[in-house]
Design a protein around this motif. Structure first.
Motif, PDB file in Angstrom:
ATOM      1  N   PHE A 139       0.814  -1.207   0.000  1.00 13.35           N
ATOM      2  CA  PHE A 139       0.000   0.000   0.000  1.00 13.35           C
ATOM      3  C   PHE A 139       0.854   1.266   0.000  1.00 13.35           C
ATOM      4  O   PHE A 139       0.465   2.283  -0.601  1.00 13.35           O
ATOM      5  CB  PHE A 139      -0.918  -0.015   1.224  1.00 13.35           C
ATOM      6  N   SER A 140       2.010   1.239   0.643  1.00 14.22           N
ATOM      7  CA  SER A 140       2.832   2.447   0.772  1.00 14.22           C
ATOM      8  C   SER A 140       3.938   2.538  -0.258  1.00 14.22           C
ATOM      9  O   SER A 140       4.262   3.633  -0.724  1.00 14.22           O
ATOM     10  CB  SER A 140       3.460   2.495   2.183  1.00 14.22           C
ATOM     11  N   LEU A 141       4.541   1.416  -0.625  1.00 15.01           N
ATOM     12  CA  LEU A 141       5.704   1.444  -1.518  1.00 15.01           C
ATOM     13  C   LEU A 141       5.345   1.211  -2.973  1.00 15.01           C
ATOM     14  O   LEU A 141       6.006   1.764  -3.865  1.00 15.01           O
ATOM     15  CB  LEU A 141       6.731   0.388  -1.082  1.00 15.01           C
ATOM     16  N   PHE A 142       4.333   0.394  -3.237  1.00 14.10           N
ATOM     17  CA  PHE A 142       4.054  -0.011  -4.618  1.00 14.10           C
ATOM     18  C   PHE A 142       2.649   0.385  -5.059  1.00 14.10           C
ATOM     19  O   PHE A 142       2.018  -0.297  -5.852  1.00 14.10           O
ATOM     20  CB  PHE A 142       4.223  -1.535  -4.754  1.00 14.10           C
ATOM     21  N   SER A 143       2.156   1.487  -4.539  1.00 13.13           N
ATOM     22  CA  SER A 143       0.832   1.960  -4.953  1.00 13.13           C
ATOM     23  C   SER A 143       0.920   2.556  -6.359  1.00 13.13           C
ATOM     24  O   SER A 143       1.947   3.097  -6.764  1.00 13.13           O
ATOM     25  CB  SER A 143       0.321   3.009  -3.971  1.00 13.13           C
ATOM     26  N   PRO A 144      -0.159   2.473  -7.129  1.00 10.57           N
ATOM     27  CA  PRO A 144      -0.150   3.034  -8.489  1.00 10.57           C
ATOM     28  C   PRO A 144       0.034   4.550  -8.465  1.00 10.57           C
ATOM     29  O   PRO A 144      -0.387   5.238  -7.530  1.00 10.57           O
ATOM     30  CB  PRO A 144      -1.527   2.641  -9.042  1.00 10.57           C
ATOM     31  N   SER A 145       0.667   5.049  -9.473  1.00  9.57           N
ATOM     32  CA  SER A 145       0.921   6.490  -9.581  1.00  9.57           C
ATOM     33  C   SER A 145      -0.305   7.187 -10.134  1.00  9.57           C
ATOM     34  O   SER A 145      -0.297   7.758 -11.222  1.00  9.57           O
ATOM     35  CB  SER A 145       2.135   6.746 -10.463  1.00  9.57           C
ATOM     36  N   LEU A 146      -1.377   7.120  -9.392  1.00 11.61           N
ATOM     37  CA  LEU A 146      -2.629   7.758  -9.769  1.00 11.61           C
ATOM     38  C   LEU A 146      -3.038   8.701  -8.646  1.00 11.61           C
ATOM     39  O   LEU A 146      -2.797   8.431  -7.466  1.00 11.61           O
ATOM     40  CB  LEU A 146      -3.733   6.705  -9.995  1.00 11.61           C
TER      41      LEU A 146
END
Length: 1176
Positions: A486-493
């Motif tokens: 949730f914190s490191l690999f969240s989508p860049s949206l």
């Protein structure tokens, strides 16, 4: 002097008569005069020496009966006493005349007065006896404390034989209580002096009063009876006097001119105790105060009131005022008085919090005072009220959660989870609010936001440790996986928090591989691939439509039409049949249940009976606890839901997944604990804690003064790998200097080897996969790369697939180097791992390749060169510093290249003197640059590497003195406040101590000891410093000095680390059970350390395994589970270690309480009974 008439003196009551000529008679031969040295002796003239005996032995003083002398002296004293008072009878007057007649020594014949003389002596002895009894009565119970008993005039010699073979002691000897044994020597007597002005005046008065007693050689029983009855300094009389609140004492204050020069362990002896001469020749008294305890309390209270009025916002004054109330309370024996003092302390802190409402330290002090007075429900209500007003304080939340878990009566796992969720949501809300305010100005998180997010990570890690220790390992692992995704690999949206969580729910339930599992890609990458597959499916569908040609109007997709038609057919045509099948299935299930009940009845098990109430054998509970521990060890990985197919890590089938429903973690189980991190420091902290949580090794540790480190140490259940190595090093150092190690105990061995990470290959594989995924978020991070290589080594070496000649992580390292050949720091990390396995030549080739390619790298990568040079030099010297050896020459060559700034070339020969001079000057210039950077607050690993390299260069070329001077100058560049919060400076101090330890033979003890003490003042929770403290203290100082230091620091900075090393020292010195028991009790008496599971587990293990006291271990165990009810491992210790002192009923009740506290139990007792087919 001549005598005219002969006189007589009765020496032995008239029994013996010896004629003695006058002293002045000249006819007496000289030999006869000289033979009598004791003229009162009755045998001086009547006994003749044998002719064969030498003349010097014929003297009568060697053969006379000396008991007659005592009687003669007693008669003389009686005569002296008669001069003071008139004789009462004619017999006394006659006896006085006979005694005072000193003109003649003629002995008279026996007469009737001989019997009178004997009766008189008898009456005199009775008077003395009554006098001694009266003096004993005046002394009360303190008369027994005098030096020698009244009935013992002198101690018998070793050759003396008693009149009887044995005696009955009907009174008892209180001196045995003081000395712990039968004490036959004289006991010194102490008397406190109540001086009026100063000590000297009182001592002189005491000396004048007792001058005759101190100067004479009389027996100790001839002392004044009042003096004897005073008792010793520890007698009840003086003890009561010392405790009396009105008893006044002198307090001599220090002179002001020494205030700036005094140290903690230095007392000047230049001044007199009473007075000193001033510079102008006048005498001035030193300040001294005579006051009682009541006067001191009133004076200090008056002073505190004045200071709080003048400085109402100084928290230190308020806290000292409150601590003074604790000191007052400790001197009050009555409970009511202590409660009044507690109320006064609470009122002081309430006033302080009213004036300083946002001060966390004052609030915590107030709540701790409430905890001593209020009940648990009232206390929790007060905490909730304060947390509503200060919801963004992670420090208050952390303390509240610790108090909540420690309340045994109301503890439940679900209740604790609820408050953890409230804490995370409250702090995350404060972080979001703070970041929105800062984002409008700079767009980057400020220091306040970073601190809030670091505190949020600490709370989240505390939740994960709590779930793991309560037995919910799968949930703890799932929480960490979810938060990382949730914190490191969240989508860049650009999504709101609610939209982000709905999208993450789709990922969590979608069956994708998560962090640590095989094939994991990260949430954003998985979402991109899923979008690509969806777009590909849409394109294929449109392609099929294009093949049909033309627009045929709106229609549903073909696969949906087929599905809808099939459902419609099922609804209309097959509904009755499916209903019949469901009924048949339910009937079969009931039949299977009946068969199971019948089978249990055949085995003698009644299902309707109380589950565990009739287990009669404790060995059954032991096997149950062993099976429970084994399952906790293996079942830590969460299983995907049924829609996800098979498990990603173990490859289990769907049927096997259904058997472990508790291992399936749904999104609803973790949704309340999710939060986003915006700062790089908080994300990196989360990753580092993730690695440490699963037993990995990462060199980038936290500063030992950080709250995260202290929280981690406080929550330990077992010894981590680093602390375990330190305790083993201490044990080896202690046993090495002792003659035998039979009675010694290794602190590490108390808890066994349940923390051996090399046995958990699946966890190391999981950790390696996770770290490799982390490198996508933190590229070229050598700390993570080193952790990945170590995890690979631990997973591969345990499976036995590699030999020691080939480094297990070589394959992984080469694959990473192929992906990024410019990562020179990774080359250094890989070379260090090669050297750790003994491949020095291969490591040198890797280092040479990396250093040779540094010059062609970009400028941002060239700054990593000092770390490479330092690692290379330390690797060469790792085998031991040997002067003029090849390794030493190689190290000097490597460091000279760094100092001079020349391009690196592989080693060929020892550097010349000119090169060394250039290198030394170059290091000086680099240190100046570092100093300017440190002034601005920029302290990083590269600057630390420059300082260490310069110091190491001076050590190899000049000597240890120059090297230590470089380090001392570097420490002087930074303020103490910044040093205490910097992890880099703490690592530099550890390097400093290692250098001093290498040269311990050339250095004085004072230098090493002072360095360790200074380090502990700055870093009081550093385990490496305590390791060096015990080693140096045991080798060069007395044990009591080391114990005294542990005692002092335990009052200033108590910690789990401190007590672990204090216990390790005592156990290494020998099995002194009383001292070790006292250390355990003192450590657990602290309100905060009382929640340390590792201390309780060590205490129980020591009592049962080392001290061999099962009953004491039983008491300690019940205290432990009352203080730490969330620790499942602590509960299982009772089953595994105390089954000999706990009954089966008590063990059954323990399991019921565990279920009531909602701890996760994986094994039912019936499984153990069915395995051995043992009926209840």
């Amino acid at each position: 002097m001549a005598m005219a008439d002969e006189s007589a003196a009765s020496v032995d009551g008239g029994a013996t008569r010896v004629d003695v000529p006058p002293v002045g008679t000249r006819e007496q031969a000289p030999e006869e005069i000289n033979t009598s040295l004791f003229p009162l002796s009755s045998a001086s003239l009547s006994i003749a020496a044998p002719p064969s005996v030498p003349q010097w032995l014929s003297n009568s003083s060697f053969t006379v009966d000396l008991s007659t002398i005592n009687d003669a002296v007693a008669s003389i004293h009686r005569g002296d006493a008669g001069l003071e008072s008139e004789p009462e009878s004619e017999e006394e007057m006659e006896r006085q005349d006979k005694t005072t007649a000193k003109t003649s020594y003629e002995l008279l014949e026996s007469s009737e007065s001989d019997g009178d003389s004997r009766r008189e002596r008898k009456r005199g002895s009775k008077k003395k006896k009554r006098k001694r009894e009266r003096s004993g009565e005046r002394g009360d119970d303190t008369a027994d404390y005098r030096a020698r008993k009244s009935g013992v005039p002198a101690w018998a010699g070793p050759d003396a034989k008693p009149a009887k073979d044995y005696y009955f002691d009907t009174h008892g000897d209180r001196d045995n209580l003081a000395f712990g044994c039968l004490y036959r020597m004289d006991i010194p007597r102490y008397k406190s002096v109540n001086s009026e002005k100063d000590f000297g005046v009182g001592f002189r008065r005491f000396y004048q009063r007792k001058e005759s007693t101190l100067d004479t050689d009389d027996d100790i029983d001839s002392l004044d009876s009042k003096f004897k009855s005073d008792g010793r300094y520890w007698s009840p009389r003086y003890s009561a006097l010392e405790r009396h609140k009105s008893y006044k004492r002198y307090r001599i204050l220090a002179s002001k001119k020494f205030d700036d020069t005094l140290e903690d362990d230095f007392i000047p002896l230049t001044e007199d105790v009473a007075s000193h001469e001033s510079t102008d020749g006048s005498s001035s008294l030193r300040p001294a105060v005579e006051e009682s305890w009541e006067d001191e309390v009133l004076g200090r209270t008056r002073e505190f009131n004045k200071m709080t009025r003048e400085y109402p916002h100084d928290e230190r004054i308020w806290l000292e005022f409150a601590e003074f109330q604790d000191e007052v309370s400790s001197r009050q024996p009555q409970k009511g008085a202590r409660l009044q003092t507690l109320e006064k302390k609470i009122s002081i802190l309430e006033k302080a919090c009213e004036l300083n409402p946002d001060n966390e330290d004052l609030l915590l002090a107030l709540l701790k005072a409430y905890q001593r007075r209020d009940s648990s429900d009232v206390l929790i209500g007060r905490w909730e009220k304060i947390l509503i007003q200060h919801s963004s304080s992670f420090k208050l939340w952390r303390e509240f959660l610790l108090v909540l878990k420690g309340e045994f009566s109301r503890f439940k796992v679900t209740e604790a989870r609820k408050f953890y969720a409230h804490a995370i949501q409250a702090i995350f809300s404060a972080c979001s609010k703070q970041f929105r305010q800062v984002k409008q100005i700079s767009g980057l998180p400020d220091s306040a936001t970073i601190q809030l997010e670091l505190g949020l990570v600490d709370i989240f890690l505390s939740l994960c440790r709590f779930e793991w220790q309560a037995g919910y390992q799968e949930l703890a692992t799932a929480l960490l996986q979810a938060e990382i995704e949730f914190s490191l690999f969240s989508p860049s949206l650009y999504l709101t928090e609610q939209s982000k969580q709905r999208l993450f729910e789709h990922f969590w339930n979608g069956g994708g591989a998560r962090v640590g599992e095989e094939g994991a890609l990260g949430w954003s990458t998985w979402l991109e691939k899923e979008e690509e597959e969806r777009q590909r499916a849409i394109k294929e569908e449109f392609a099929r439509d294009d093949e049909k040609g033309g627009w045929t109007g709106w229609s549903e997709p073909m696969f949906k039409n087929v599905k809808t038609n099939k459902v419609a057919e099922d609804v209309h045509d097959t509904f009755p049949e499916e209903f019949k099948e469901e009924v048949e299935v339910e009937t079969e299930d009931l039949k299977q249940e009946d068969d199971t009940e019948a089978l249990l009845k055949i085995l003698g098990i009644d299902v309707d009976a109380e589950p565990n109430g009739e287990v009669k054998d404790t060995s059954t509970w032991v096997r149950w606890s062993q099976e429970e521990s084994s399952r906790d060890h293996d079942q830590w990985m969460p299983i995907h839901s049924k829609s996800a197919g098979t498990s990603q890590i173990d490859g289990e089938t769907d049927n096997e997944d259904d058997e472990h429903l508790s291992s399936i973690i749904l999104y609803e189980d973790i949704s309340e604990y999710m939060f986003s991190l915006t700062s790089e420091a908080a994300r990196l902290s989360l990753v580092s804690e993730f690695i440490d949580f699963f037993g990995g090794k990462i060199s980038r540790g936290l500063c030992s003064n950080s709250s995260c480190w202290m929280e981690k140490i406080l929550s330990l259940e077992t010894f981590p790998d680093g602390i375990s190595q330190n305790l083993t090093s201490v044990y080896n150092a202690l046993v090495k200097l002792e003659a035998s190690s039979n009675d010694y105990c290794n602190m590490k061995s108390l808890l066994g080897d349940d923390n051996n990470i090399s046995q958990r290959t699946s966890m190391m594989t999981f950790l390696r996969n996770a770290i490799l995924l982390f490198l996508n978020a933190f590229p070229r991070n050598h700390f993570l790369e080193e952790a990945a290589l170590i995890a690979e080594e631990l997973s591969v070496t345990k499976m036995g697939s590699s030999s020691h000649s080939i480094t297990p992580c070589r394959v992984l390292a080469k694959s990473l180097l192929k992906n990024d050949r410019q990562d020179v720091l990774f080359c250094g990390v890989y070379a260090q791992r090669e050297a750790a396995f003994g491949n020095i030549d291969h490591a040198r080739r890797v280092f040479d390749m990396a250093l040779s390619s540094v010059e062609v790298l970009p400028a941002n990568l060239k700054s990593n060169a000092p770390l490479l040079y330092l690692w290379y030099a330390e690797m060469e010297l790792s085998s031991g510093m040997v002067e003029h050896s090849e390794s030493s020459s190689r190290a000097i060559h490597i460091l000279s290249c760094l100092g001079s700034g020349e391009s690196y070339s592989p080693f060929k020969s020892h550097p010349s003197n000119l090169q060394l001079l250039r290198s030394r000057q170059g290091f000086k210039e680099r240190i100046k640059t570092v100093r300017l950077a440190w002034i601005t607050g920029s302290i990083d690993d590269h600057s630390i590497a420059v300082i260490c390299s310069a110091s190491l260069f001076e050590e190899l070329t000049t000597g240890w003195a120059a090297a230590v001077e470089v380090l001392d100058q570097s420490f002087a560049m930074v303020l103490p406040e910044r040093r205490s919060n910097s992890n880099q400076l703490e690592s530099l101090y550890n390097f400093y101590l290692r250098m001093l330890w290498r040269h311990q033979k050339q250095l004085t003890l004072r230098k090493i000891w002072d360095a360790i003490i200074q380090g502990l003042q700055i870093y009081p929770y550093n385990p490496d410093l305590f390791t060096n403290l015990v080693k140096v203290g045991h080798s060069y100082t007395t044990p009591n000095k080391l114990r005294l230091f542990f005692h002092d620091i335990s009052h200033k900075k108590p910690s789990v680390i401190l007590w672990l090393f204090a216990l390790a020292f005592e156990m290494g010195k020998g099995n002194d059970s009383h001292r070790i028991h006292a250390l355990f009790e003192r450590s657990l008496a602290d309100g905060k350390l009382r929640s340390s599971v590792v201390l309780w587990r060590c205490y129980v293990a020591y009592e049962i395994d080392i001290a061999r006291k099962p009953s004491s271990a039983r008491r300690v165990f019940f205290r432990a589970i009352h203080a730490c009810p969330w620790s499942k491992k602590l509960w299982l210790d009772g089953f595994l270690k105390l089954h000999s002192v706990l009954t089966p009923k008590e063990l059954s009740d323990l399991q019921e309480v565990m279920r009531d506290k909602e701890l996760n139990l994986r094994t039912d007792i019936y499984e153990i009974l069915l395995q051995d087919e043992i009926p209840l």
